[in-house]
Design a protein around this motif. Structure first.
Motif, PDB file in Angstrom:
ATOM      1  N   PHE A  37      34.559  32.494  37.686  1.00 49.25           N
ATOM      2  CA  PHE A  37      35.350  33.041  38.799  1.00 49.25           C
ATOM      3  C   PHE A  37      36.805  32.467  38.881  1.00 49.25           C
ATOM      4  O   PHE A  37      37.694  33.268  39.187  1.00 49.25           O
ATOM      5  CB  PHE A  37      34.721  32.710  40.268  1.00 49.25           C
ATOM      6  N   GLU A  38      36.872  31.461  38.399  1.00 49.11           N
ATOM      7  CA  GLU A  38      38.171  30.692  38.287  1.00 49.11           C
ATOM      8  C   GLU A  38      39.225  31.474  37.339  1.00 49.11           C
ATOM      9  O   GLU A  38      40.340  31.401  37.672  1.00 49.11           O
ATOM     10  CB  GLU A  38      38.144  29.104  37.775  1.00 49.11           C
ATOM     11  N   VAL A  40      39.221  34.862  36.758  1.00 47.82           N
ATOM     12  CA  VAL A  40      39.568  35.961  37.371  1.00 47.82           C
ATOM     13  C   VAL A  40      40.760  36.087  37.853  1.00 47.82           C
ATOM     14  O   VAL A  40      41.336  35.038  38.636  1.00 47.82           O
ATOM     15  CB  VAL A  40      38.496  36.380  38.270  1.00 47.82           C
ATOM     16  N   ALA A  42      44.266  36.270  40.298  1.00 53.79           N
ATOM     17  CA  ALA A  42      44.317  36.398  41.638  1.00 53.79           C
ATOM     18  C   ALA A  42      44.472  37.674  42.514  1.00 53.79           C
ATOM     19  O   ALA A  42      43.867  38.117  43.315  1.00 53.79           O
ATOM     20  CB  ALA A  42      45.169  35.338  42.025  1.00 53.79           C
ATOM     21  N   LYS A  45      40.679  38.896  42.615  1.00 55.58           N
ATOM     22  CA  LYS A  45      39.999  38.262  43.680  1.00 55.58           C
ATOM     23  C   LYS A  45      40.346  38.603  45.177  1.00 55.58           C
ATOM     24  O   LYS A  45      39.327  38.708  45.981  1.00 55.58           O
ATOM     25  CB  LYS A  45      40.127  36.713  43.467  1.00 55.58           C
ATOM     26  N   LEU A  48      37.974  37.015  48.211  1.00 56.06           N
ATOM     27  CA  LEU A  48      36.643  37.113  47.770  1.00 56.06           C
ATOM     28  C   LEU A  48      36.076  35.810  47.310  1.00 56.06           C
ATOM     29  O   LEU A  48      37.084  35.159  46.468  1.00 56.06           O
ATOM     30  CB  LEU A  48      36.303  38.352  46.686  1.00 56.06           C
ATOM     31  N   CYS A  50      32.956  33.355  45.455  1.00 59.27           N
ATOM     32  CA  CYS A  50      32.119  33.621  44.280  1.00 59.27           C
ATOM     33  C   CYS A  50      30.721  33.801  44.632  1.00 59.27           C
ATOM     34  O   CYS A  50      30.033  34.857  44.327  1.00 59.27           O
ATOM     35  CB  CYS A  50      31.973  32.196  43.407  1.00 59.27           C
ATOM     36  N   ILE A  53      30.230  37.636  45.744  1.00 58.17           N
ATOM     37  CA  ILE A  53      30.271  38.481  44.546  1.00 58.17           C
ATOM     38  C   ILE A  53      28.769  38.537  44.151  1.00 58.17           C
ATOM     39  O   ILE A  53      28.155  39.337  43.742  1.00 58.17           O
ATOM     40  CB  ILE A  53      31.280  38.051  43.424  1.00 58.17           C
ATOM     41  N   SER A 122      36.545  46.332  44.534  1.00 56.76           N
ATOM     42  CA  SER A 122      37.298  45.378  44.037  1.00 56.76           C
ATOM     43  C   SER A 122      36.249  44.336  43.529  1.00 56.76           C
ATOM     44  O   SER A 122      36.403  43.739  42.354  1.00 56.76           O
ATOM     45  CB  SER A 122      37.990  44.523  45.060  1.00 56.76           C
ATOM     46  N   ILE A 123      35.131  44.290  44.027  1.00 57.73           N
ATOM     47  CA  ILE A 123      33.982  43.449  43.382  1.00 57.73           C
ATOM     48  C   ILE A 123      33.663  44.115  42.027  1.00 57.73           C
ATOM     49  O   ILE A 123      33.190  43.464  41.057  1.00 57.73           O
ATOM     50  CB  ILE A 123      32.575  43.365  44.270  1.00 57.73           C
ATOM     51  N   ILE A 126      36.019  43.211  39.554  1.00 53.67           N
ATOM     52  CA  ILE A 126      35.818  41.880  38.845  1.00 53.67           C
ATOM     53  C   ILE A 126      34.600  41.726  38.036  1.00 53.67           C
ATOM     54  O   ILE A 126      34.838  41.199  36.944  1.00 53.67           O
ATOM     55  CB  ILE A 126      35.743  41.152  39.913  1.00 53.67           C
ATOM     56  N   CYS A 130      34.716  40.597  34.063  1.00 60.64           N
ATOM     57  CA  CYS A 130      33.928  39.481  33.510  1.00 60.64           C
ATOM     58  C   CYS A 130      32.797  40.038  32.509  1.00 60.64           C
ATOM     59  O   CYS A 130      31.591  39.439  31.969  1.00 60.64           O
ATOM     60  CB  CYS A 130      32.942  38.871  34.624  1.00 60.64           C
TER      61      CYS A 130
END
Length: 147
Positions: A37-38, A40, A42, A45, A48, A50, A53, A122-123, A126, A130
């Motif tokens: 998550f770090e 990803v 900005a 994100k 949001l 972690c 998600i 948006s999720i 992400i 990932c």
């Protein structure tokens, strides 16, 4: 006596028992770790967190399990509603998704209480970043293939 020994010596092998029906494992999306998550960006994100998600991932996993439980059931044991769902699932499958576990937005609406809003999309972006899902577009449908 030789013939008698041959008959008794060559014991017939016992018929093999039917192997237990192997369980089909349903592929699920793995949860996002704090380290991932770090990484990803900005702009993806937004606001949001972690854990938000991961709760959406768990809901999507419920939808995947619900869909593929229906897909793996024999046709004769299905109710009318389940058979209609099964037919829709088969129609949504393309040559790109053959043999892959995928889900569409209609499946998420069917099996979960998630809203298809901007936050949800948006999720999903992400999750694509990932490498949890892959997006395949075609025939007016967006299919999310589980990686």
């Amino acid at each position: 006596t030789v013939k008698h020994e041959e008959q008794t010596g060559a014991a017939e092998p016992e018929p093999a028992k039917k192997p237990a029906k192997e369980k089909r494992s349903i592929k699920k999306i793995a949860l996002i770790t704090a380290e991932e998550f770090e990484v990803v960006p900005a702009y993806l994100k937004g606001r949001l967190a972690c854990d938000q998600i991961n709760t959406v991932i768990e809901e999507i996993n419920k939808a995947i399990v619900g869909k593929y439980k229906i897909m793996h059931r024999p046709l004769k044991s299905m109710s009318f509603a389940a058979r209609n769902l099964y037919d829709r699932f088969i129609q949504e499958e393309t040559k790109d998704t053959k043999g892959e576990f995928f889900i569409v937005e209609a499946d998420i609406k069917e099996f979960t209480q998630l809203k298809m809003d901007k936050r949800f999309h948006s999720i999903l972006s992400i999750l694509r970043h990932c490498h949890r899902v892959r997006q395949v577009r075609g025939s007016k449908l967006v299919r999310y293939i589980i990686c």
